[in-house]
Scaffold this active site. Structure first.
Site: not given
Ligand code: ASP
Length: 343
Positions: A210, A262
């Site tokens: 992300t 995360g």
């Molecule tokens: N937080 C994001 C989600 O759960 C994923 C990520 O941060 O990579 O969609």
């Protein structure tokens, strides 16, 4: 000093191996408020030196530096934190290395469903989109939701209709395809077939990817933005924390701006981004104390893997994470750091 950590002090003079690496959190408290400050992430997760080729490492560090260049130029020229955050995230969305825009992860049915949000700390205005499939830069759409609609969050086909009405660039869904993410989905499905009884089979084992950016401009305005493809192998129209105001994204000029990355379900349940701000507002914690408490204690104790970037009204930066690594960096006048791993 360790590979993968680059400090650039005084303009863009690149120096590897100069000073002491920051604490795990990368937190620095300072009393002199800088003219501007900018902090970015490109995702947290299982990012280990042994899994990275030198070429990949260079590609990530270069992309992080380019993102900081883009935001810094806008802020140096007196531009707003809103414009800086949008431009930085558009660049990261367009860069296939990251799980946002082109390069987003695939859902269980082989689609790319994108989430994004942006928040203005001056007036707590916010815009968010969830599950969009044809919007080239979801962060632009999130900003349009904030500025041009009476709503905060739009999802799916309705959000896409709004994008078309607003003249936001749309693309065919194949635009988001990358081989690497496709293979991650196949691996996730293989693992899923081998395991039994998993209620939520989305893939939490891979690096996430992300992207996020928080900026402070010369007017003291803090803006936070976050954009993602979510989790590999996600199902049933799952929407993560990224477009949840207070979960994966938050900004308040009185305290700080936060962008998270995360395992999104934990960030939603623990209202991670707002919690950092609330600990500062109600308990008087510093940015470093608040960010560390949320990531290294509250989230970690709950089993929530990830990290966040944050910036307070005095330009202090925090970048804590409880995973193996987090693509991250910050820039202020005369200071810059980009880093990947914990050490
Ligand atoms: N937080 C994001 C989600 O759960 C994923 C990520 O941060 O990579 O969609």
């Amino acid at each position: 000093m360790k590979t993968g950590i680059i400090f650039i002090m005084a303009a863009l003079a690149l120096s590897v191996g100069c000073s002491q690496p920051p604490k795990t959190s990368g937190t620095m408290e300072q009393s002199d408020k800088p003219a501007y400050a900018l902090v970015i992430h490109g995702g947290a997760g299982t990012i280990r030196r042994e899994n990275m080729t030198p070429e990949m490492e260079t590609a990530y560090l270069t992309a992080l530096n380019t993102a900081l260049d883009i935001g810094e130029k806008i802020l140096q020229d007196g531009g707003s934190s809103m414009d800086a955050v949008e431009a930085v995230i558009v660049f990261l969305e367009d860069t296939p290395l990251f799980n946002a825009g082109r390069g987003a992860v695939f859902t269980n049915t082989g689609k790319n469903e994108l989430d994004a949000s942006i928040m203005h700390g001056a007036d707590l205005d916010a815009g968010a989109v969830g599950g969009v499939t044809i919007v080239k830069n979801p962060i632009r759409l999130a900003r349009a939701v904030m500025e041009k609609s009476p709503h905060v969050m739009l999802s799916g086909p309705g959000a896409e209709t709004f994008a078309i009405e607003q003249g936001i660039d749309t693309v065919s869904p194949e635009y988001f395809f990358t081989q690497d993410r496709w293979e991650s989905l196949q691996r996730a499905k293989e693992r899923e077939n081998q395991s039994t009884g998993s209620l939520f089979p989305a893939d939490y084992t891979n690096k996430f990817g992300t992207v996020g950016c928080v900026a402070l401009d010369k007017n003291g305005d803090i803006v936070a933005g976050t954009s993602t493809g979510g989790m590999t192998n996600k199902r049933y129209g799952r929407i993560g924390d990224t477009p949840i105001i207070g979960g994966g994204n938050y900004a308040n000029n009185a305290t700080c701006g936060v962008s998270g990355t995360g395992h999104g379900e934990f960030f939603i349940r623990y209202t991670v981004a707002h919690d950092v701000s609330a600990l500062m507002e109600y308990k008087g914690l510093s940015l470093a104390e608040a960010a560390d408490l949320v990531v290294h204690k509250k989230l970690k104790d709950a089993g929530g893997e990830g990290g966040l970037i944050a910036l307070d009204k005095n330009g202090n930066v925090a970048m804590p994470f409880n995973s193996d690594g987090m693509y991250r960096g910050y820039a202020k006048p005369g200071q810059r750091e980009v880093a990947i791993y914990k050490d």
